[in-house]
Motif scaffolding. Structure first.
Motif, PDB file in Angstrom:
ATOM      1  N   TRP A   1       0.811  -1.149  -0.035  1.00 33.21           N
ATOM      2  CA  TRP A   1       0.076   0.115   0.060  1.00 33.21           C
ATOM      3  C   TRP A   1       0.796   1.311  -0.113  1.00 33.21           C
ATOM      4  N   ARG A   2       2.084   1.231   0.681  1.00 33.19           N
ATOM      5  CA  ARG A   2       2.961   2.517   0.543  1.00 33.19           C
ATOM      6  C   ARG A   2       3.718   2.582  -0.687  1.00 33.19           C
ATOM      7  N   ASP A   3       3.867   1.497  -1.304  1.00 35.12           N
ATOM      8  CA  ASP A   3       4.560   1.544  -2.769  1.00 35.12           C
ATOM      9  C   ASP A   3       3.362   2.280  -3.515  1.00 35.12           C
ATOM     10  N   LEU A   4       2.111   1.709  -3.730  1.00 37.21           N
ATOM     11  CA  LEU A   4       1.237   2.245  -4.557  1.00 37.21           C
ATOM     12  C   LEU A   4       0.813   3.938  -4.045  1.00 37.21           C
ATOM     13  N   GLN A   5       1.079   4.292  -2.728  1.00 36.86           N
ATOM     14  CA  GLN A   5       0.952   5.766  -2.312  1.00 36.86           C
ATOM     15  C   GLN A   5       1.899   6.538  -2.913  1.00 36.86           C
ATOM     16  N   LEU A   6       3.098   5.870  -2.802  1.00 38.35           N
ATOM     17  CA  LEU A   6       4.204   6.888  -3.305  1.00 38.35           C
ATOM     18  C   LEU A   6       4.034   6.970  -4.879  1.00 38.35           C
ATOM     19  N   ILE A   7       3.601   6.043  -5.722  1.00 37.29           N
ATOM     20  CA  ILE A   7       3.462   5.731  -6.941  1.00 37.29           C
ATOM     21  C   ILE A   7       2.359   6.666  -7.500  1.00 37.29           C
ATOM     22  N   GLU A   8       1.237   6.867  -6.818  1.00 31.19           N
ATOM     23  CA  GLU A   8       0.191   7.644  -7.113  1.00 31.19           C
ATOM     24  C   GLU A   8       0.651   9.409  -6.827  1.00 31.19           C
ATOM     25  N   LYS A   9       1.366   9.303  -5.823  1.00 32.56           N
ATOM     26  CA  LYS A   9       1.954  10.770  -5.369  1.00 32.56           C
ATOM     27  C   LYS A   9       2.849  11.414  -6.602  1.00 32.56           C
ATOM     28  N   ARG A  10       3.553  10.500  -6.901  1.00 37.12           N
ATOM     29  CA  ARG A  10       4.662  10.893  -8.170  1.00 37.12           C
ATOM     30  C   ARG A  10       3.819  11.138  -9.476  1.00 37.12           C
ATOM     31  N   LEU A  11       3.156  10.223  -9.766  1.00 35.60           N
ATOM     32  CA  LEU A  11       2.329  10.341 -10.846  1.00 35.60           C
ATOM     33  C   LEU A  11       1.425  11.482 -10.935  1.00 35.60           C
ATOM     34  N   SER A  12       0.838  12.086  -9.940  1.00 40.31           N
ATOM     35  CA  SER A  12       0.324  13.384  -9.872  1.00 40.31           C
ATOM     36  C   SER A  12       1.251  14.490  -9.923  1.00 40.31           C
ATOM     37  N   GLU A  13       2.474  14.361  -9.356  1.00 38.88           N
ATOM     38  CA  GLU A  13       3.552  15.392  -9.522  1.00 38.88           C
ATOM     39  C   GLU A  13       4.059  15.464 -10.822  1.00 38.88           C
ATOM     40  N   LEU A  14       4.084  14.419 -11.677  1.00 42.47           N
ATOM     41  CA  LEU A  14       4.828  14.285 -13.140  1.00 42.47           C
ATOM     42  C   LEU A  14       3.686  14.771 -14.358  1.00 42.47           C
ATOM     43  N   SER A  15       2.526  14.824 -13.904  1.00 42.79           N
ATOM     44  CA  SER A  15       1.636  15.063 -15.094  1.00 42.79           C
ATOM     45  C   SER A  15       0.944  16.555 -14.904  1.00 42.79           C
TER      46      SER A  15
END
Ligand code: URA
Length: 249
Positions: free
Chosen positions: A235-249
């Protein structure tokens, strides 16, 4: 001046050739049945096949053309025992690209990555952060053919696929790559560390063609099926992925 042909010698060679071919094929099949890595005693080396993969990949100007090139490539010994070549599923050009280890039995039957139990869990994990393979995610692997007895792919088997993996990244230009599990994470990052050390961090992956992209390793869904007690880490992996995707798009 012509060279005299030693006819008895030629006849003798022709007579043994089928037996040698048959013995070699038996050796390959035997090794595959036992799940052992296969070292083909052919004329081409791993470096030759990797160069050929690189040249085929460079000629592909679309993901579809690349998929065709991969399907026609004969440089992986795993291809001999696989039913299908499993290249990708999802949306080329998507901001997220998930790269797994390689096909298992279900993927080999259906010709698509991540369609078995682990794939279904991967879909649920992605859905939790608003991602689906039908809308906004590209899914592929670092190896395109099912290894015998579902063993891990060998370094050489990964090496001949790498030019195709790189070309897919260059053609799809994701904003973020997620390496699902230790095999793709360690292989792409050329790391000595295992997945438990790599996960939770962000790295940069650069292709030889000059495309650089952030890469986040996460726990493989098949691992989570075996160790559900690690789901808070996932779940922590997914939260990091979600956070970075929102910053990168
Ligand atoms: N596991 C993977 O890593 N990839 C697949 O395609 C299926 C299972």
């Amino acid at each position: 001046m012509g060279v005299a042909v030693d006819e008895p010698l030629v006849d003798a060679l022709l007579a043994v050739a089928p037996a040698v071919a048959e013995a070699e094929s038996r050796e390959i099949q035997g090794a595959q049945a036992e799940g052992a890595p296969i070292r083909r005693r052919g004329v081409k080396t791993v470096a030759d096949w990797t160069r050929e993969a690189h040249s085929l990949a460079a000629k592909a100007d679309s993901i579809e053309a690349l998929a065709e090139a991969i399907s026609g490539f004969t440089g992986s010994p795993l291809k001999v025992g696989a039913e299908k070549t499993v290249v990708y599923d999802g949306v080329p050009g998507a901001s997220l690209m998930v790269i797994g280890e390689g096909p298992g039995a279900d993927e080999d039957r259906q010709g698509k990555p991540f369609v078995g139990r682990a794939g279904q869990l991967l879909d649920k994990m992605l859905a939790a952060i608003g991602r689906t393979r039908t809308e906004n995610t590209l899914i592929s692997n670092v190896n395109y053919w099912r290894p015998p007895s579902n063993r891990n792919p060998e370094t050489d088997e990964l090496a001949v696929c790498r030019p195709f993996v790189d070309r897919m990244i260059e053609l799809s230009r994701p904003k973020l790559i997620v390496a699902a599990g230790g095999i793709p994470a360690v292989s792409l990052l050329q790391s000595r560390d295992g997945i438990m050390k790599l996960r939770g961090n962000e790295y940069t992956y650069s292709t030889p063609g000059g495309y650089s992209v952030p890469l986040i390793p996460m726990l493989h869904p098949a691992y989570l099926l075996r160790r559900p007690q690690d789901k808070s880490r996932a779940w922590r992996d997914l939260q990091l992925i979600e956070k970075r995707l929102s910053e990168l798009s």
